[in-house]
Scaffold this active site. Structure first.
Site, PDB file in Angstrom:
ATOM      1  N   TYR A   1      41.849  33.529  26.997  1.00 50.39           N
ATOM      2  CA  TYR A   1      41.469  32.144  27.312  1.00 50.39           C
ATOM      3  C   TYR A   1      41.332  31.319  26.018  1.00 50.39           C
ATOM      4  O   TYR A   1      41.857  30.202  25.916  1.00 50.39           O
ATOM      5  CB  TYR A   1      40.148  32.179  28.089  1.00 50.39           C
TER       6      TYR A   1
ATOM      7  N   ASP B   1      52.599  25.277  41.390  1.00 50.22           N
ATOM      8  CA  ASP B   1      52.086  26.200  40.379  1.00 50.22           C
ATOM      9  C   ASP B   1      52.581  25.693  39.022  1.00 50.22           C
ATOM     10  O   ASP B   1      53.785  25.719  38.741  1.00 50.22           O
ATOM     11  CB  ASP B   1      52.626  27.610  40.672  1.00 50.22           C
TER      12      ASP B   1
HETATM   13  P1  NAP Z   1      38.168  25.340  38.648  1.00 52.67           P
HETATM   14  O1  NAP Z   1      36.961  24.881  39.374  1.00 52.67           O
HETATM   15  O2  NAP Z   1      38.557  26.784  38.743  1.00 52.67           O
HETATM   16  O3  NAP Z   1      39.405  24.417  39.120  1.00 52.67           O
HETATM   17  C1  NAP Z   1      40.693  24.605  38.611  1.00 52.67           C
HETATM   18  C2  NAP Z   1      41.695  24.329  39.701  1.00 52.67           C
HETATM   19  O4  NAP Z   1      43.018  24.643  39.189  1.00 52.67           O
HETATM   20  C3  NAP Z   1      41.501  25.246  40.923  1.00 52.67           C
HETATM   21  O5  NAP Z   1      41.686  24.539  42.125  1.00 52.67           O
HETATM   22  C4  NAP Z   1      42.572  26.281  40.696  1.00 52.67           C
HETATM   23  O6  NAP Z   1      42.925  27.024  41.850  1.00 52.67           O
HETATM   24  C5  NAP Z   1      43.684  25.422  40.155  1.00 52.67           C
HETATM   25  N1  NAP Z   1      44.770  26.235  39.597  1.00 52.67           N
HETATM   26  C6  NAP Z   1      44.705  27.516  39.163  1.00 52.67           C
HETATM   27  N2  NAP Z   1      45.902  27.946  38.799  1.00 52.67           N
HETATM   28  C7  NAP Z   1      46.767  26.935  39.012  1.00 52.67           C
HETATM   29  C8  NAP Z   1      48.171  26.791  38.852  1.00 52.67           C
HETATM   30  N3  NAP Z   1      48.940  27.800  38.410  1.00 52.67           N
HETATM   31  N4  NAP Z   1      48.745  25.611  39.155  1.00 52.67           N
HETATM   32  C9  NAP Z   1      47.996  24.592  39.641  1.00 52.67           C
HETATM   33  N5  NAP Z   1      46.665  24.670  39.827  1.00 52.67           N
HETATM   34  C10 NAP Z   1      46.053  25.827  39.523  1.00 52.67           C
HETATM   35  O7  NAP Z   1      38.054  25.015  37.100  1.00 52.67           O
HETATM   36  P2  NAP Z   1      37.112  23.960  36.314  1.00 52.67           P
HETATM   37  O8  NAP Z   1      35.879  24.653  35.914  1.00 52.67           O
HETATM   38  O9  NAP Z   1      37.054  22.684  37.032  1.00 52.67           O
HETATM   39  O10 NAP Z   1      37.971  23.792  34.986  1.00 52.67           O
HETATM   40  C11 NAP Z   1      39.001  22.831  34.860  1.00 52.67           C
HETATM   41  C12 NAP Z   1      39.564  22.905  33.452  1.00 52.67           C
HETATM   42  O11 NAP Z   1      38.502  22.719  32.521  1.00 52.67           O
HETATM   43  C13 NAP Z   1      40.196  24.249  33.113  1.00 52.67           C
HETATM   44  O12 NAP Z   1      41.330  24.057  32.301  1.00 52.67           O
HETATM   45  C14 NAP Z   1      39.113  24.947  32.325  1.00 52.67           C
HETATM   46  O13 NAP Z   1      39.631  25.917  31.455  1.00 52.67           O
HETATM   47  C15 NAP Z   1      38.496  23.784  31.589  1.00 52.67           C
HETATM   48  N6  NAP Z   1      37.120  24.030  31.148  1.00 52.67           N
HETATM   49  C16 NAP Z   1      36.137  24.304  32.052  1.00 52.67           C
HETATM   50  C17 NAP Z   1      34.853  24.546  31.593  1.00 52.67           C
HETATM   51  C18 NAP Z   1      33.732  24.844  32.543  1.00 52.67           C
HETATM   52  O14 NAP Z   1      32.622  25.119  32.053  1.00 52.67           O
HETATM   53  N7  NAP Z   1      33.915  24.799  33.834  1.00 52.67           N
HETATM   54  C19 NAP Z   1      34.585  24.515  30.226  1.00 52.67           C
HETATM   55  C20 NAP Z   1      35.614  24.229  29.338  1.00 52.67           C
HETATM   56  C21 NAP Z   1      36.886  23.987  29.810  1.00 52.67           C
HETATM   57  P3  NAP Z   1      42.254  28.503  42.018  1.00 52.67           P
HETATM   58  O15 NAP Z   1      40.794  28.285  42.209  1.00 52.67           O
HETATM   59  O16 NAP Z   1      42.952  29.065  43.207  1.00 52.67           O
HETATM   60  O17 NAP Z   1      42.529  29.266  40.750  1.00 52.67           O
END
Ligand code: NAP
Length: 244
Positions: free
Chosen positions: A153, A61
């Site tokens: 966020y 975490d």
């Molecule tokens: P995602 O699919 O939710 O993947 C994020 C991963 O991080 C998940 O496996 C999640 O587990 C894990 N995680 C959560 N809390 C954690 C912790 N405390 N320690 C370690 N790992 C943890 O997200 P994503 O869409 O790929 O996004 C990745 C990054 O890009 C994030 O920082 C997000 O804010 C950023 N971002 C995404 C978008 C978008 O449109 N998708 C746009 C701008 C920025 P859980 O699923 O169990 O929480």
């Protein structure tokens, strides 16, 4: 492009982080993953191995400094170095400010922002000794323009930008570059939660007329992780189809 490098990717179990892990492995890097989803970690490590590279996945975490420090030690014990850190783990807990619970504010700031501090602090010690390193922090365009229902966020993602610019200055003389990526709306498990109506409303605001793909972000991360970007430091690069 990343032959003999070791890349540590937080939140690498799924979504953008997993895409980055697989692309980096294809490009020759060994991979370490911190995530909280055990099954997902196993899958991505198996993918890394099937690409002919070594992988180490751990349930860590990122909001807990002691866990992060222990995890980093295991990575160093196995690989002897950390060449690239991608601070990608992030969550959303959306609500209008007047309805936002204190715990949702704290959770988002602890994972999205303190997690970046924890991992960067622990990895920097190693990169300082190596006298080289690449740090890539995943921010968001929401940290630049704000969004209704996402004050927690947006605050975390805006803070990542200030953090990145500061460490870029602090670490530059040690041949460590730190940059941020600010994605727009990318198709992942995070955006899957959105209703079709809100997706359509968002697409109307994107000049490219579509959501981004994970590989778009991974390709940019690869450039920032490679020596081709060595003179880029403290930068924030948007990848949003022209939205902001
Ligand atoms: P995602 O699919 O939710 O993947 C994020 C991963 O991080 C998940 O496996 C999640 O587990 C894990 N995680 C959560 N809390 C954690 C912790 N405390 N320690 C370690 N790992 C943890 O997200 P994503 O869409 O790929 O996004 C990745 C990054 O890009 C994030 O920082 C997000 O804010 C950023 N971002 C995404 C978008 C978008 O449109 N998708 C746009 C701008 C920025 P859980 O699923 O169990 O929480």
């Amino acid at each position: 492009m990343l032959k003999d490098k070791l890349a540590l990717i937080t939140g690498g179990g799924q979504g953008i982080g997993r895409e980055i892990a697989c692309l980096f492995a294809q490009q020759g890097a060994n991979i370490a993953i911190f995530d909280v989803r055990e099954d997902a970690i196993k899958e991505v490590i198996a993918q890394t191995v099937s690409l002919g590279k070594q992988g180490l996945g751990m349930c860590v975490d990122v909001s807990k400094f002691a866990e992060v420090e222990k995890g980093i030690q295991k990575v160093v014990d196995k690989f002897g170095k950390i060449s690239i850190l991608v601070n990608n783990a992030g969550i959303t807990r959306d609500a209008l400010l007047l309805r936002m619970k204190e715990e949702d504010w704290d959770k988002v700031l602890n994972i999205n922002l303190k997690g970046v501090f924890n991992c960067t602090k622990a990895v920097a010690k190693i990169m300082f000794k190596q006298r080289e390193g690449k740090i890539i922090n995943i921010s968001s365009i929401i940290g630049m323009r704000g969004n209704v229902g996402q004050s927690n966020y947006a605050a975390s993602k805006a803070a990542i930008i200030g953090f990145t610019k500061s460490i870029a200055r602090e670490f530059a003389s040690r041949n460590i570059q730190a940059n941020a990526i600010a994605p727009g709306f990318i198709q992942t498990e995070m955006t899957v939660k959105m209703s079709e109506a809100s997706k359509e409303a968002i697409i109307k605001q994107i000049p490219s007329g579509k959501l981004g793909e994970k590989k778009d972000v991974a390709n940019l991360a690869l450039f920032l992780a490679s020596k081709n970007s060595n003179y880029i430091n403290g930068e924030v690069i948007k990848i949003d189809g022209g939205m902001v």
